[in-house]
Design a protein around this motif. Sequence first.
Motif, short mmCIF file in Angstrom:
data_model
loop_
_atom_site.label_atom_id
_atom_site.label_comp_id
_atom_site.label_asym_id
_atom_site.label_seq_id
_atom_site.Cartn_x
_atom_site.Cartn_y
_atom_site.Cartn_z
N VAL A 1 21.95 62.18 37.07
CA VAL A 1 23.38 62.05 37.27
C VAL A 1 23.80 62.97 38.43
O VAL A 1 23.40 64.29 38.53
N ALA B 1 26.80 65.92 45.43
CA ALA B 1 27.09 64.38 45.36
C ALA B 1 28.07 63.82 46.45
O ALA B 1 27.90 62.57 46.59
N LYS C 1 27.14 52.47 32.67
CA LYS C 1 27.82 52.50 31.38
C LYS C 1 26.68 52.60 30.24
O LYS C 1 26.05 51.68 30.01
N LYS D 1 23.45 47.43 45.36
CA LYS D 1 24.05 48.58 45.52
C LYS D 1 24.09 48.98 47.02
O LYS D 1 23.21 48.81 47.77
N MET E 1 29.31 46.50 36.73
CA MET E 1 28.85 47.82 36.55
C MET E 1 27.76 47.44 35.47
O MET E 1 27.76 46.82 34.63
N ALA F 1 23.89 56.35 45.11
CA ALA F 1 24.38 56.61 43.75
C ALA F 1 25.30 55.24 43.27
O ALA F 1 25.78 54.57 43.94
N PHE F 2 24.94 55.03 41.90
CA PHE F 2 25.70 53.90 41.60
C PHE F 2 26.07 53.95 40.04
O PHE F 2 25.51 54.84 39.44
N ASP F 3 27.10 53.30 39.30
CA ASP F 3 27.60 53.44 38.04
C ASP F 3 26.78 52.81 37.03
O ASP F 3 26.62 51.69 37.10
N TYR G 1 28.31 57.05 34.01
CA TYR G 1 27.23 58.02 34.78
C TYR G 1 27.12 57.42 36.20
O TYR G 1 26.95 56.21 36.16
N ASN G 2 27.44 58.16 37.19
CA ASN G 2 27.02 58.15 38.50
C ASN G 2 25.87 58.82 38.62
O ASN G 2 25.56 59.72 38.71
#
Length: 178
Positions: free
Chosen positions: A89, A130, A60, A52, A1, A56-58, A66-67
């Motif tokens: 987001v 999403a 921190k 990725k 992440m 969408a990716f995470d 947050y995605n």
Amino acid sequence: MLEGIVRESIGKKSAKALRRDGYLIANIYGKGLENVAAAFKVNDFIKEARKKETLAFDVKVGGKVYNVVIVDYQRDVVTNDLKHVDLKVALPGVLSKYMIPVNPIGTPVGLKNKGVLIQSKRRLCVKCTAENLPNSFDIDVSKLDVDDTILVRDITAPAGVSIVDADRVAVLGVIKAK
């Protein structure tokens, strides 16, 4: 992440100092959320964006996860280095607009007939939640001959996804080479 830091100061001077230290300036925003001014290590961000598997990716930032989806980025004119990125987001259950990439698949027949494949739209604007967010629109172009085009209305969107762009807009086409 991918982990980043929260920027305390949003001024030009502090942004330049962060860029000098190898950071990428980022804004994280979303519906009903307060904007977050963040910074990520440039190389870490590029590695994460390339590896990725979904749109969408995470990330921190400041202890929160947050995605996010990459909305826009800015590059330096001379050095082509990344300077700034906007991250949206992807909130579950909230209807929002996203820009989805278009990937042509195959080799058009028209290339053998002295044609050139033209991609008019690299990304299509869609409205969805999403959970229904597609990674890309993969479009088969192998049957396209010279003067054939694929319009927005010819593209079938997955369930729960509606394309916002006008129906008459050309996405891909083969034109005669000069």
